[in-house]
Design a protein around this motif. Structure first.
Motif, short mmCIF file in Angstrom:
data_model
loop_
_atom_site.label_atom_id
_atom_site.label_comp_id
_atom_site.label_asym_id
_atom_site.label_seq_id
_atom_site.Cartn_x
_atom_site.Cartn_y
_atom_site.Cartn_z
N CYS A 1 27.80 -46.00 -7.85
CA CYS A 1 27.31 -46.22 -6.50
C CYS A 1 25.95 -45.55 -6.30
O CYS A 1 25.53 -44.72 -7.11
CB CYS A 1 28.32 -45.72 -5.46
N GLU A 2 25.28 -45.92 -5.22
CA GLU A 2 23.93 -45.41 -4.95
C GLU A 2 23.88 -43.88 -4.91
O GLU A 2 22.94 -43.27 -5.42
CB GLU A 2 23.44 -45.96 -3.61
N VAL A 3 24.89 -43.27 -4.31
CA VAL A 3 24.87 -41.82 -4.12
C VAL A 3 25.09 -41.10 -5.45
O VAL A 3 24.37 -40.17 -5.81
CB VAL A 3 25.91 -41.39 -3.08
N CYS A 4 26.10 -41.54 -6.22
CA CYS A 4 26.36 -40.90 -7.51
C CYS A 4 25.20 -41.13 -8.48
O CYS A 4 24.94 -40.29 -9.34
CB CYS A 4 27.66 -41.44 -8.11
N SER A 5 24.52 -42.26 -8.35
CA SER A 5 23.37 -42.52 -9.22
C SER A 5 22.27 -41.50 -9.03
O SER A 5 21.52 -41.20 -9.96
CB SER A 5 22.81 -43.93 -8.95
N PHE B 1 22.59 -33.00 2.03
CA PHE B 1 21.84 -34.21 1.69
C PHE B 1 22.79 -35.31 1.22
O PHE B 1 22.67 -36.47 1.64
CB PHE B 1 20.80 -33.90 0.60
N ARG B 2 23.73 -34.97 0.36
CA ARG B 2 24.62 -35.98 -0.21
C ARG B 2 25.54 -36.59 0.85
O ARG B 2 25.65 -37.81 0.96
CB ARG B 2 25.46 -35.37 -1.33
N SER B 3 26.20 -35.75 1.64
CA SER B 3 27.17 -36.26 2.62
C SER B 3 26.50 -37.12 3.67
O SER B 3 27.06 -38.14 4.10
CB SER B 3 27.92 -35.09 3.27
N ASN B 4 25.30 -36.74 4.10
CA ASN B 4 24.62 -37.54 5.11
C ASN B 4 24.07 -38.84 4.54
O ASN B 4 24.07 -39.87 5.23
CB ASN B 4 23.49 -36.72 5.76
N LEU B 5 23.63 -38.83 3.28
CA LEU B 5 23.22 -40.09 2.67
C LEU B 5 24.41 -41.02 2.53
O LEU B 5 24.30 -42.23 2.77
CB LEU B 5 22.57 -39.84 1.30
N GLU B 6 25.57 -40.48 2.14
CA GLU B 6 26.77 -41.30 2.07
C GLU B 6 27.06 -41.97 3.41
O GLU B 6 27.35 -43.17 3.48
CB GLU B 6 27.97 -40.43 1.66
N ALA B 7 26.98 -41.20 4.48
CA ALA B 7 27.28 -41.73 5.81
C ALA B 7 26.29 -42.82 6.22
O ALA B 7 26.67 -43.84 6.79
CB ALA B 7 27.29 -40.60 6.84
N ILE B 8 25.01 -42.60 5.91
CA ILE B 8 23.98 -43.58 6.28
C ILE B 8 24.18 -44.88 5.52
O ILE B 8 24.12 -45.98 6.10
CB ILE B 8 22.58 -43.00 6.01
N LEU B 9 24.44 -44.79 4.23
CA LEU B 9 24.60 -46.00 3.42
C LEU B 9 25.87 -46.76 3.82
O LEU B 9 25.87 -47.99 3.85
CB LEU B 9 24.63 -45.65 1.93
N ARG B 10 26.95 -46.02 4.13
CA ARG B 10 28.15 -46.70 4.61
C ARG B 10 27.89 -47.39 5.94
O ARG B 10 28.41 -48.48 6.20
CB ARG B 10 29.30 -45.69 4.76
#
Length: 252
Positions: free
Chosen positions: A103-107, A60-69
């Motif tokens: 950042c959005e993901v760490c939040s 979940f985390r890695s794919n959210l990172e990729a989408i937001l980038r």
């Protein structure tokens, strides 16, 4: 960002993960017994198959990172996180300011300095322990120069069979609607086949279908119902819309 000193809300997703193709989440070491697979799947102490919560959270985390980038949003570098701070100023004002700048993901998922707002349990295989639910597959290393099998490099690995169902839970605490929408966004991509689980995905493994229901508890539901309330399909769709709207707003 919301903090934990005051209860605001809690979302619980009861999830079921059905395997469309075989799944391999290996233990990472070879067995010393010639009767065992070279790379067995992860299991519970009773022998039942498990998808570790840490593995799911990583997906979940890695794919959210990729989408937001992809959308041009700032996401910190996980290998050198700017959201992991060590300030000599321990005042609440300084602490809250640092956390709010994460950042959005760490939040949502947390960092070395920030508590996570999402908790993902292990997903355990549903069924009787004595049932057969795995198979052994053969593999072979390929020489890059000749594209032929490399001599003496044959191996095998264990997979969980298609049709197997795992059950688990995702909990989100003190979050905004758009953050729940982020989770639903990843689930939708899984169901469309764009995100797979486990290892050997390039060989076609790891496609899943994830179904869920969502319960929410907040101030309103506590006062009216006294317990969590299951969200309707329109309410769930509103969470997806909140995520898309939030991304659009922060990009502008």
């Amino acid at each position: 960002m919301r903090f934990f000193d005051t209860f605001i809300n809690r979302y619980t997703l009861d999830i079921q993960i059905e395997l469309i193709t075989p799944l391999h989440i290996g233990v990472g070491n070879q067995s010393i017994s010639p009767l065992d697979s070279d790379n067995a799947i992860m299991r519970m102490p009773d022998g039942n198959a498990v998808i570790p919560g840490a593995s799911l959270k990583g997906v979940f985390r890695s794919n959210l990172e990729a989408i937001l980038r992809m959308r041009g949003l700032y996401v910190c570098d996980s290998t050198n996180s700017t959201c992991s701070y060590s300030s000599k100023d321990s005042s609440n004002e300084k602490l809250y300011k640092d956390i709010e700048q994460s950042c959005e993901v760490c939040s949502l998922f947390g960092s070395q300095s920030i508590s996570s707002h999402i908790y993902i349990s292990d997903a355990i295989r549903k069924g009787e322990p004595g049932e057969s639910f795995t198979s052994i597959r053969d593999g072979v290393m390929i020489r890059r120069d000749t594209e032929n099998a490399a001599g003496g490099r044959k191996y095998d690995f264990e997979v969980v069979n298609p049709g197997t169902v795992f059950a688990g839970e995702i909990l989100l605490e003190n979050v905004d609607d758009y953050q729940v929408g982020y989770v639903l966004m990843i689930i939708d991509l899984m169901n469309e086949g764009f995100i797979r689980l486990g290892g050997k995905k390039s060989a076609g493994l790891g496609r899943v279908k994830l179904s869920f229901n969502i319960h929410k508890i907040d101030k309103e539901s506590i006062l009216k119902e006294g317990s969590a309330v299951r969200l309707s399909d329109p309410e769930i769709e509103n969470l997806r819309i909140a995520a898309r709207n939030h991304i659009a707003e922060v990009i502008v």
